[in-house]
Design a protein around this motif. Structure first.
Motif, PDB file in Angstrom:
ATOM      1  N   CYS A   1       0.816  -1.210   0.000  1.00 26.15           N
ATOM      2  CA  CYS A   1       0.000   0.000   0.000  1.00 26.15           C
ATOM      3  C   CYS A   1       0.853   1.265   0.000  1.00 26.15           C
ATOM      4  CB  CYS A   1      -0.984  -0.008   1.164  1.00 26.15           C
ATOM      5  SG  CYS A   1      -0.284  -0.425   2.782  1.00 26.15           S
ATOM      6  N   GLY A   2       2.006   1.202  -0.646  1.00 30.06           N
ATOM      7  CA  GLY A   2       2.770   2.430  -0.793  1.00 30.06           C
ATOM      8  C   GLY A   2       4.191   2.384  -0.282  1.00 30.06           C
ATOM      9  N   SER A   3       4.845   1.229  -0.333  1.00 27.37           N
ATOM     10  CA  SER A   3       6.254   1.154   0.065  1.00 27.37           C
ATOM     11  C   SER A   3       7.058   2.023  -0.904  1.00 27.37           C
ATOM     12  CB  SER A   3       6.755  -0.290   0.011  1.00 27.37           C
ATOM     13  OG  SER A   3       5.965  -1.119   0.835  1.00 27.37           O
ATOM     14  N   ILE A   4       7.721   3.048  -0.384  1.00 22.33           N
ATOM     15  CA  ILE A   4       8.474   3.988  -1.215  1.00 22.33           C
ATOM     16  C   ILE A   4       9.974   3.789  -1.001  1.00 22.33           C
ATOM     17  CG2 ILE A   4       8.993   6.444  -1.594  1.00 22.33           C
ATOM     18  CD1 ILE A   4       6.065   6.986  -0.672  1.00 22.33           C
ATOM     19  N   ASP A   5      10.403   3.835   0.257  1.00 25.86           N
ATOM     20  CA  ASP A   5      11.823   3.780   0.589  1.00 25.86           C
ATOM     21  C   ASP A   5      12.330   2.367   0.846  1.00 25.86           C
ATOM     22  OD1 ASP A   5      12.061   6.478   0.259  1.00 25.86           O
ATOM     23  OD2 ASP A   5      12.109   6.965   2.388  1.00 25.86           O
ATOM     24  N   GLY A   6      11.474   1.377   0.606  1.00 22.83           N
ATOM     25  CA  GLY A   6      11.868  -0.014   0.775  1.00 22.83           C
ATOM     26  C   GLY A   6      11.023  -0.894  -0.118  1.00 22.83           C
ATOM     27  N   SER A   7      11.408  -2.160  -0.232  1.00 27.99           N
ATOM     28  CA  SER A   7      10.601  -3.118  -0.986  1.00 27.99           C
ATOM     29  C   SER A   7      10.410  -4.365  -0.132  1.00 27.99           C
ATOM     30  CB  SER A   7      11.244  -3.456  -2.326  1.00 27.99           C
ATOM     31  OG  SER A   7      12.522  -4.017  -2.139  1.00 27.99           O
ATOM     32  N   ILE A   8       9.153  -4.780  -0.015  1.00 24.82           N
ATOM     33  CA  ILE A   8       8.796  -5.943   0.805  1.00 24.82           C
ATOM     34  C   ILE A   8       9.161  -7.216   0.052  1.00 24.82           C
ATOM     35  CG2 ILE A   8       6.934  -7.190   1.929  1.00 24.82           C
ATOM     36  CD1 ILE A   8       5.402  -4.501   2.064  1.00 24.82           C
ATOM     37  N   GLN A   9       9.849  -8.121   0.759  1.00 24.00           N
ATOM     38  CA  GLN A   9      10.169  -9.420   0.177  1.00 24.00           C
ATOM     39  C   GLN A   9       9.197 -10.491   0.668  1.00 24.00           C
ATOM     40  OE1 GLN A   9      14.152  -9.132   1.609  1.00 24.00           O
ATOM     41  NE2 GLN A   9      14.909  -8.256  -0.294  1.00 24.00           N
ATOM     42  N   GLU A  10       8.784 -10.384   1.947  1.00 26.28           N
ATOM     43  CA  GLU A  10       7.887 -11.396   2.509  1.00 26.28           C
ATOM     44  C   GLU A  10       7.212 -10.849   3.766  1.00 26.28           C
ATOM     45  OE1 GLU A  10       8.946 -15.789   2.362  1.00 26.28           O
ATOM     46  OE2 GLU A  10       9.243 -15.321   4.479  1.00 26.28           O
ATOM     47  N   VAL A  11       5.945 -11.260   3.970  1.00 27.67           N
ATOM     48  CA  VAL A  11       5.192 -10.933   5.181  1.00 27.67           C
ATOM     49  C   VAL A  11       4.703 -12.239   5.785  1.00 27.67           C
ATOM     50  CG1 VAL A  11       3.132  -9.801   6.126  1.00 27.67           C
ATOM     51  CG2 VAL A  11       4.436  -8.683   4.294  1.00 27.67           C
ATOM     52  N   ASN A  12       4.975 -12.437   7.071  1.00 30.38           N
ATOM     53  CA  ASN A  12       4.481 -13.605   7.799  1.00 30.38           C
ATOM     54  C   ASN A  12       3.728 -13.142   9.036  1.00 30.38           C
ATOM     55  OD1 ASN A  12       5.614 -16.085   6.485  1.00 30.38           O
ATOM     56  ND2 ASN A  12       7.511 -14.972   6.848  1.00 30.38           N
ATOM     57  N   VAL A  13       2.558 -13.745   9.260  1.00 28.10           N
ATOM     58  CA  VAL A  13       1.800 -13.556  10.495  1.00 28.10           C
ATOM     59  C   VAL A  13       1.609 -14.949  11.053  1.00 28.10           C
ATOM     60  CG1 VAL A  13      -0.362 -12.774  11.519  1.00 28.10           C
ATOM     61  CG2 VAL A  13       0.641 -11.487   9.615  1.00 28.10           C
ATOM     62  N   SER A  14       1.966 -15.126  12.318  1.00 27.73           N
ATOM     63  CA  SER A  14       1.887 -16.458  12.910  1.00 27.73           C
ATOM     64  C   SER A  14       1.145 -16.416  14.244  1.00 27.73           C
ATOM     65  CB  SER A  14       3.295 -17.005  13.113  1.00 27.73           C
ATOM     66  OG  SER A  14       3.239 -18.307  13.631  1.00 27.73           O
ATOM     67  N   PRO A  15       0.170 -17.304  14.457  1.00 30.27           N
ATOM     68  CA  PRO A  15      -0.319 -18.267  13.483  1.00 30.27           C
ATOM     69  C   PRO A  15      -1.388 -17.650  12.578  1.00 30.27           C
ATOM     70  CG  PRO A  15      -1.371 -18.669  15.598  1.00 30.27           C
ATOM     71  CD  PRO A  15      -0.419 -17.513  15.792  1.00 30.27           C
ATOM     72  N   CYS A  16      -1.293 -17.930  11.307  1.00 29.35           N
ATOM     73  CA  CYS A  16      -2.307 -17.540  10.325  1.00 29.35           C
ATOM     74  C   CYS A  16      -2.206 -18.521   9.162  1.00 29.35           C
ATOM     75  CB  CYS A  16      -2.106 -16.102   9.841  1.00 29.35           C
ATOM     76  SG  CYS A  16      -3.228 -15.649   8.496  1.00 29.35           S
ATOM     77  N   PRO A  17      -2.777 -19.736   9.328  1.00 29.24           N
ATOM     78  CA  PRO A  17      -2.649 -20.759   8.293  1.00 29.24           C
ATOM     79  C   PRO A  17      -3.476 -20.479   7.037  1.00 29.24           C
ATOM     80  CG  PRO A  17      -3.983 -21.571  10.111  1.00 29.24           C
ATOM     81  CD  PRO A  17      -3.469 -20.217  10.511  1.00 29.24           C
ATOM     82  N   THR A  18      -4.539 -19.683   7.146  1.00 32.77           N
ATOM     83  CA  THR A  18      -5.376 -19.365   5.997  1.00 32.77           C
ATOM     84  C   THR A  18      -5.717 -17.883   6.008  1.00 32.77           C
ATOM     85  OG1 THR A  18      -7.414 -19.818   7.203  1.00 32.77           O
ATOM     86  CG2 THR A  18      -6.448 -21.664   5.983  1.00 32.77           C
ATOM     87  N   GLN A  19      -6.174 -17.389   4.853  1.00 28.25           N
ATOM     88  CA  GLN A  19      -6.606 -16.001   4.776  1.00 28.25           C
ATOM     89  C   GLN A  19      -8.087 -15.952   4.451  1.00 28.25           C
ATOM     90  OE1 GLN A  19      -2.908 -14.614   2.443  1.00 28.25           O
ATOM     91  NE2 GLN A  19      -3.688 -12.763   3.401  1.00 28.25           N
ATOM     92  N   PRO A  20      -8.841 -15.010   5.026  1.00 26.98           N
ATOM     93  CA  PRO A  20      -8.342 -13.982   5.933  1.00 26.98           C
ATOM     94  C   PRO A  20      -7.861 -14.595   7.248  1.00 26.98           C
ATOM     95  CG  PRO A  20     -10.749 -13.964   5.908  1.00 26.98           C
ATOM     96  CD  PRO A  20     -10.307 -14.943   4.869  1.00 26.98           C
ATOM     97  N   CYS A  21      -6.881 -13.941   7.868  1.00 28.36           N
ATOM     98  CA  CYS A  21      -6.367 -14.417   9.148  1.00 28.36           C
ATOM     99  C   CYS A  21      -7.472 -14.331  10.195  1.00 28.36           C
ATOM    100  CB  CYS A  21      -5.191 -13.563   9.616  1.00 28.36           C
ATOM    101  SG  CYS A  21      -3.706 -13.760   8.634  1.00 28.36           S
ATOM    102  N   LEU A  22      -7.681 -15.418  10.919  1.00 33.87           N
ATOM    103  CA  LEU A  22      -8.603 -15.381  12.052  1.00 33.87           C
ATOM    104  C   LEU A  22      -7.800 -14.954  13.268  1.00 33.87           C
ATOM    105  CD1 LEU A  22     -10.768 -18.607  11.628  1.00 33.87           C
ATOM    106  CD2 LEU A  22     -11.399 -16.233  11.154  1.00 33.87           C
ATOM    107  N   LEU A  23      -8.108 -13.769  13.794  1.00 31.11           N
ATOM    108  CA  LEU A  23      -7.413 -13.248  14.964  1.00 31.11           C
ATOM    109  C   LEU A  23      -8.320 -13.433  16.176  1.00 31.11           C
ATOM    110  CD1 LEU A  23      -5.964  -9.919  13.503  1.00 31.11           C
ATOM    111  CD2 LEU A  23      -4.937 -12.204  13.513  1.00 31.11           C
TER     112      LEU A  23
END
Length: 150
Positions: free
Chosen positions: A28-50
């Motif tokens: 959503c607008g990374s300007i000064d960096g570039s995302i390689q990977e995002v992990n949320v744990s535990p979140c086996p499926t999406q949408p993440c159930l929090l």
């Protein structure tokens, strides 16, 4: 005794479910960096159930395009295109796995926690996570759909 193929398959499946899977996310607008990977744990499926009363581990691997003395995280719950600030225990990126000062061209693993308080409503929303540099420019910004549940 040699374990059966079924036992090995079940054991591997159990290990795989414990490990964090890279998430599909929207940049959503990374300007000064570039995302390689995002992990949320535990979140086996999406949408993440929090689940209320639970804390989730966040790990973002990104490469910096700039130099910065520091970084600060801002987290929001986005509902109907409105950003509602979401407090996190440690907004300072330099205390969240990033070795500061941030160097241009280096990769970093940003680590933090996302606590889901018991008093939050049960609702579907978008989590928006930003990390800004010392010029208030975005090192990264990502969004994922979540559902807060009891």
């Amino acid at each position: 005794m040699v374990p059966s193929p079924l036992a090995l398959l079940l054991a591997l499946g159990a290990v795989a479910t414990v490990l964090a899977e890279p998430l599909r996310f929207v940049d959503c607008g990374s300007i000064d960096g570039s995302i390689q990977e995002v992990n949320v744990s535990p979140c086996p499926t999406q949408p993440c159930l929090l689940h209320k009363g639970t804390s989730y581990s966040i790990n973002v691997t990104f490469a910096s395009k700039i130099e910065s003395q520091g970084s600060k995280a801002r987290v929001y719950g986005e509902m109907l295109h409105v950003d509602i600030p979401f407090p996190i225990p440690e907004p300072d990126g330099c205390k969240s796995g990033i070795q500061c000062p941030i160097q241009k061209g280096h990769s970093y693993s940003y680590l933090n926690k996302l606590p889901v308080k018991s008093e939050y409503p049960s609702i579907k929303l978008i989590v928006k996570w930003e990390l800004v540099d010392d010029q208030d420019q975005m090192l990264f910004c990502w969004k994922i759909p979540v559902q807060i549940t009891s």
